[in-house]
Enzyme design. Structure first.
Site, PDB file in Angstrom:
ATOM      1  N   SER A 117       0.827  -1.205   0.000  1.00  0.00           N
ATOM      2  CA  SER A 117       0.000   0.000   0.000  1.00  0.00           C
ATOM      3  C   SER A 117       0.864   1.259   0.000  1.00  0.00           C
ATOM      4  CB  SER A 117      -0.953  -0.042   1.198  1.00  0.00           C
ATOM      5  OG  SER A 117      -1.903   0.993   1.134  1.00  0.00           O
ATOM      6  N   MET A 118       0.808   2.091   1.043  1.00  0.00           N
ATOM      7  CA  MET A 118       1.696   3.259   1.135  1.00  0.00           C
ATOM      8  C   MET A 118       3.155   2.804   1.100  1.00  0.00           C
ATOM      9  SD  MET A 118       0.424   6.479   1.788  1.00  0.00           S
ATOM     10  CE  MET A 118      -1.128   7.236   2.291  1.00  0.00           C
ATOM     11  N   TRP A 167       0.083   2.263  -3.394  1.00  0.00           N
ATOM     12  CA  TRP A 167      -0.648   3.527  -3.442  1.00  0.00           C
ATOM     13  C   TRP A 167       0.361   4.657  -3.522  1.00  0.00           C
ATOM     14  CZ3 TRP A 167      -0.953   8.257  -1.228  1.00  0.00           C
ATOM     15  CH2 TRP A 167      -2.133   8.988  -1.351  1.00  0.00           C
ATOM     16  N   ASP A 213      -9.336  -4.448  -5.542  1.00  0.00           N
ATOM     17  CA  ASP A 213      -8.799  -3.376  -4.700  1.00  0.00           C
ATOM     18  C   ASP A 213      -9.643  -2.111  -4.854  1.00  0.00           C
ATOM     19  OD1 ASP A 213      -7.266  -1.469  -3.361  1.00  0.00           O
ATOM     20  OD2 ASP A 213      -5.363  -2.327  -4.043  1.00  0.00           O
ATOM     21  N   HIS A 269      -7.275  -5.155  -1.548  1.00  0.00           N
ATOM     22  CA  HIS A 269      -6.129  -4.332  -1.189  1.00  0.00           C
ATOM     23  C   HIS A 269      -5.332  -4.954  -0.046  1.00  0.00           C
ATOM     24  CE1 HIS A 269      -3.826  -0.627  -0.853  1.00  0.00           C
ATOM     25  NE2 HIS A 269      -4.061  -0.612   0.459  1.00  0.00           N
TER      26      HIS A 269
END
Length: 308
Positions: free
Chosen positions: A177-178, A202, A223, A255
């Site tokens: 993700s991040m 992301w 996601d 996700h």
């Protein structure tokens, strides 16, 4: 001009003996060269590539929950570091095979290392040193997480208790993700990295033409946090077309699929790290030809054969 051709030496003369000795020596040298060539040929992986670790791979071995190495671990307190939030280092217990390549792994937004800890022993048992980290805060953005991944690698290779087990020239990054967006930031900042694997990444930055690190981007068809249409796919398509790159979209996934043990993620992450951190071409077979859609793979894109 006339040239006198000397008569051949008589059998049994010292000159004949010396010539025979030279021929015997030459034959031995040729045999030695042939033997050396055979030892360093395609079948002798250890001689051809000093970075290979572990036995020859199979479909079963890369899908297994554990590889051939026993794994130990050590904790890094957040109080002992300042550029990232501490974490856990997983490493092959054996020292008989020399040093290993290494990867730092970042969790996602609001996540801690516990959310990606399954990757630690799974990857380490395949022959890597793996550092799953906590971030300075759980809200850190991708650029910060990228810097923290690099700081963790620097700690691992320079200060950690297992630094002598790590080959500082063979490093990679993984993130969810991040943290996945952070792994792209890290690869952009440090081109010497050998591999990057963003997992359902992301990032507000959608284009990555500056990256020169072999990159495997893993997206998920379900996601809704970082939809592949606005994150993983444009990230992949913006990478240089000449780069060793791949895009794996998981089928029936969300996700948060990378937050728990997943055979498909592990299989292709292991293969990617082996191929590019260890330059182990024995794993090329799992990446090229491109994997076909299946119960767990919605789509797979990439360039083959890999050249790095």
């Amino acid at each position: 001009m006339h040239r006198t051709i000397p008569a051949p030496p008589a059998p049994g003369s010292p000159r004949t003996a010396r010539r025979a000795s030279r021929l015997t020596g030459a034959a031995a040298a040729v045999a030695a060269i042939v033997a050396l060539t055979t030892l360093t040929g395609p079948g002798a992986h250890a001689a051809a590539n000093p970075y290979e670790r572990g036995p020859a791979p199979s479909e079963a071995s890369i899908e297994a929950a554990r590889g051939s190495y026993a794994v130990s671990q050590t904790t890094v307190s957040s109080l002992s570091v300042s550029d990232f939030g501490g974490g856990t280092i997983y490493y092959p217990t054996s020292t008989g095979d020399g040093t290993f390549g290494a990867v730092a792994v970042s969790p996602g937004y609001t996540g801690t290392q516990s959310s990606i800890s399954w990757l630690g022993p799974r990857l380490a048992s395949q022959g890597f040193v793996v550092f799953t980290i906590d971030t300075l805060t759980t809200l850190d953005q991708p650029d910060s997480r990228g810097r923290q991944l690099l700081a963790a690698l620097d700690y691992l290779t320079q200060r950690s208790s297992v630094r002598t087990r790590v080959d500082s020239g063979r490093l990679g990054v993984i993130g969810h993700s991040m943290g996945g967006g952070g792994s792209l930031e890290a690869a952009k900042s440090r081109p010497s990295l050998q591999a990057a694997v963003p997992l359902t990444p992301w990032n507000l930055d959608k284009t990555w033409p500056e990256i020169s690190t072999p990159t495997l981007i893993v997206g998920a068809d379900g996601d809704t946090v970082a939809p592949v249409a606005t994150h993983a796919e444009p990230f992949y398509t913006s990478l240089p077309s000449s780069l060793d790159r791949a895009y794996l979209e998981l089928n029936g996934a969300t996700h948060f699929t990378p937050n728990s043990s997943n055979t498909t993620i592990a299989k292709y992450t292991v293969s990617w790290l082996k191929r590019f951190i260890d330059d182990d071409t024995r794993y090329e077979q799992f990446l090229c030809p491109l994997p076909k859609p299946s119960l767990t793979i919605e789509e797979y894109r990439g360039n083959c054969p890999h050249t790095s």
